[in-house]
Design a protein around this motif. Structure first.
Motif, short mmCIF file in Angstrom:
data_model
loop_
_atom_site.label_atom_id
_atom_site.label_comp_id
_atom_site.label_asym_id
_atom_site.label_seq_id
_atom_site.Cartn_x
_atom_site.Cartn_y
_atom_site.Cartn_z
N LEU A 7 19.02 -7.55 23.24
CA LEU A 7 19.18 -6.10 23.25
C LEU A 7 19.46 -5.55 21.86
CD1 LEU A 7 21.23 -5.62 26.53
CD2 LEU A 7 18.78 -5.33 26.18
N ALA A 8 20.12 -6.33 21.01
CA ALA A 8 20.47 -5.84 19.68
C ALA A 8 19.23 -5.58 18.83
CB ALA A 8 21.39 -6.84 18.98
N ASP A 9 18.14 -6.31 19.08
CA ASP A 9 16.93 -6.18 18.29
C ASP A 9 15.84 -5.39 19.00
OD1 ASP A 9 17.98 -7.72 16.20
OD2 ASP A 9 17.41 -9.58 17.20
N SER A 10 16.12 -4.81 20.15
CA SER A 10 15.11 -4.14 20.95
C SER A 10 15.23 -2.63 20.85
CB SER A 10 15.22 -4.58 22.42
OG SER A 10 14.98 -5.96 22.55
N THR A 11 14.07 -1.96 20.98
CA THR A 11 13.97 -0.50 21.02
C THR A 11 13.02 -0.16 22.15
OG1 THR A 11 12.11 -0.45 19.48
CG2 THR A 11 14.32 -0.39 18.51
N PRO A 12 12.85 1.13 22.48
CA PRO A 12 11.93 1.47 23.57
C PRO A 12 10.52 0.95 23.38
CG PRO A 12 13.34 3.33 23.08
CD PRO A 12 13.63 2.30 22.02
N ASP A 13 10.04 0.86 22.13
CA ASP A 13 8.68 0.37 21.91
C ASP A 13 8.63 -1.07 21.40
OD1 ASP A 13 9.53 0.71 19.30
OD2 ASP A 13 8.26 2.45 18.91
N HIS A 14 9.76 -1.76 21.42
CA HIS A 14 9.81 -3.14 20.94
C HIS A 14 10.88 -3.91 21.70
CE1 HIS A 14 11.38 -6.04 17.58
NE2 HIS A 14 10.59 -6.67 18.44
N THR A 33 4.97 -1.88 22.42
CA THR A 33 4.17 -0.88 23.12
C THR A 33 3.56 0.04 22.08
OG1 THR A 33 5.64 -0.98 25.04
CG2 THR A 33 4.20 0.94 24.86
N VAL A 34 2.23 -0.03 21.93
CA VAL A 34 1.54 0.67 20.84
C VAL A 34 0.52 1.65 21.40
CG1 VAL A 34 1.83 -1.39 19.38
CG2 VAL A 34 -0.34 -1.02 20.61
N SER A 39 -5.50 7.66 16.22
CA SER A 39 -6.03 8.85 15.56
C SER A 39 -5.52 10.15 16.17
CB SER A 39 -7.57 8.85 15.59
OG SER A 39 -8.05 9.04 16.92
N ILE A 40 -4.84 10.06 17.31
CA ILE A 40 -4.29 11.25 17.95
C ILE A 40 -2.77 11.12 18.02
CG2 ILE A 40 -6.39 11.63 19.29
CD1 ILE A 40 -4.98 10.47 21.71
N ASP A 41 -2.11 12.15 18.46
CA ASP A 41 -0.66 12.11 18.61
C ASP A 41 -0.24 10.91 19.47
OD1 ASP A 41 1.85 13.03 20.45
OD2 ASP A 41 2.01 13.84 18.41
N ARG A 42 0.72 10.16 18.97
CA ARG A 42 1.09 8.92 19.67
C ARG A 42 1.64 9.18 21.06
NH1 ARG A 42 3.60 4.80 15.07
NH2 ARG A 42 1.79 4.89 13.69
N ASN A 43 2.25 10.31 21.27
CA ASN A 43 2.76 10.62 22.61
C ASN A 43 1.62 10.94 23.57
OD1 ASN A 43 5.50 10.34 21.87
ND2 ASN A 43 5.52 12.41 21.00
N ALA A 44 0.48 11.38 23.03
CA ALA A 44 -0.65 11.74 23.89
C ALA A 44 -1.54 10.54 24.19
CB ALA A 44 -1.47 12.85 23.23
N SER A 45 -1.52 9.52 23.34
CA SER A 45 -2.41 8.37 23.51
C SER A 45 -1.94 7.47 24.65
CB SER A 45 -2.45 7.55 22.22
OG SER A 45 -3.15 6.33 22.44
N PRO A 46 -2.89 6.90 25.42
CA PRO A 46 -2.51 5.83 26.34
C PRO A 46 -1.88 4.68 25.56
CG PRO A 46 -4.77 6.56 26.72
CD PRO A 46 -4.33 7.19 25.44
N LYS A 47 -1.07 3.88 26.24
CA LYS A 47 -0.35 2.80 25.58
C LYS A 47 -0.89 1.44 26.04
CE LYS A 47 2.57 5.56 23.49
NZ LYS A 47 2.06 6.85 23.97
N ILE A 48 -0.85 0.49 25.12
CA ILE A 48 -1.15 -0.91 25.44
C ILE A 48 -0.03 -1.76 24.86
CG2 ILE A 48 -3.65 -0.57 25.50
CD1 ILE A 48 -3.80 -1.87 22.72
N SER A 49 -0.06 -3.04 25.19
CA SER A 49 0.98 -3.96 24.73
C SER A 49 0.39 -4.95 23.72
CB SER A 49 1.56 -4.74 25.92
OG SER A 49 2.50 -5.72 25.49
N VAL A 50 1.14 -5.20 22.66
CA VAL A 50 0.77 -6.22 21.68
C VAL A 50 1.89 -7.25 21.60
CG1 VAL A 50 0.29 -6.71 19.24
CG2 VAL A 50 -0.75 -4.73 20.34
#
Length: 274
Positions: A7-14, A33-34, A39-50
């Motif tokens: 938990l200490a190293d985690s964030t909502p997108d990591h 979660t990327v 090329s568009i606003d990150r909140n508007a883009s669909p998300k995938i996992s890396v």
């Protein structure tokens, strides 16, 4: 076994996993979660996992080591899964904290599979989706990860193998600020004026001839064997023979064995035994 997050190293997108062991190595898993489309606003883009795996030599988890990102060849292959400290993993872990990133669409990242493609519908929709899985977005993913892993978002070293070398040159073009140095092994695209693919291949021909000469000098008995095989294939109906796997072997197909047999450290021996 799934590793619970640190938990200490985690964030909502990591989400960072806990450390675990392989012989002489310590490893932990990261999931990011990327945006599908940077090329568009990150909140508007669909998300995938890396997915990425962090690797250090045993006992070096807390040391301040420089970071090295490994970009896998392919395209379409996931990164290596280390089982021990050997080969290039062993060497790089002597100096670096190694990050093995499964490029988007591969491995434990959001996959590109026949099943996932079948859900998209038309060929046009599939092509539109696939354009987000090219080298430019692999670089965007790497930058997304770098600023979240490297202390103070500092630059890192990139090691590109084969197609990973092509991605590394794209990285140099699109985001040089993220790079301390780039190491290329076996993959570099045409970068000079007039360096079309044909010119690159022509530059390789003398080395291919040299490797053939070295091979037949080491195994002179194979000269007659190869001639007999090529003659048999050329004189067969259709210019080749069917393979048990369903393929069709032609003289030109036989030459493709040189891709692996003449270009790696133990390739001569493997080619001879074959």
């Amino acid at each position: 076994m799934y590793e619970t997050s640190s938990l200490a190293d985690s964030t909502p997108d990591h989400v960072a996993g806990t450390w675990y062991s392989a012989p002489d190595l310590r490893l932990r898993d990261h999931r990011f979660t990327v945006p599908l489309d940077y090329s568009i606003d990150r909140n508007a883009s669909p998300k995938i996992s890396v997915f990425a795996r962090e690797v250090v030599s045993g006992g070096k988890e807390e040391q301040l080591l420089p970071y090295l990102l490994y970009l896998q060849g392919g395209p379409g292959f996931e990164c290596p899964r280390p089982t021990e400290a050997s080969g290039w993993i062993h060497k790089t872990c002597e100096e670096f904290r190694v990050i093995l990133m499964d490029q988007r669409g591969t491995g434990l990242s959001t996959p590109l599979t026949p099943s996932s493609m079948s859900q998209l519908g038309s060929a046009e929709e599939i092509a539109e989706y696939l354009k987000y899985f090219r080298a430019d977005n692999i670089v965007n993913d790497a930058e997304f990860i770098r600023v979240r892993l490297v202390p103070e978002a500092g630059p890192w070293t990139v090691l590109g193998q084969s197609y990973g070398g092509f991605c590394s040159v794209t990285y140099l073009s699109f985001a040089p600020q993220g790079l301390k140095q780039v190491l290329l092994t076996g993959g570099i695209p045409p970068v000079g004026n007039g360096s079309a693919a044909d010119a690159v291949y022509r530059a390789c021909y003398p080395q291919v001839i040299h490797q053939n000469e070295k091979y037949y000098k080491r195994f002179p008995q194979d000269v007659e064997i190869v001639r007999e095989v090529v003659k048999h294939l050329a004189e067969s109906e259709g210019g080749g023979v069917p393979l048990p796997s369903g393929g069709f072997l032609t003289p030109r197909g036989l030459q493709i064995l040189g891709l692996s047999g003449l270009g790696s450290s133990s390739g001569f021996e493997r080619l001879h035994y074959m």
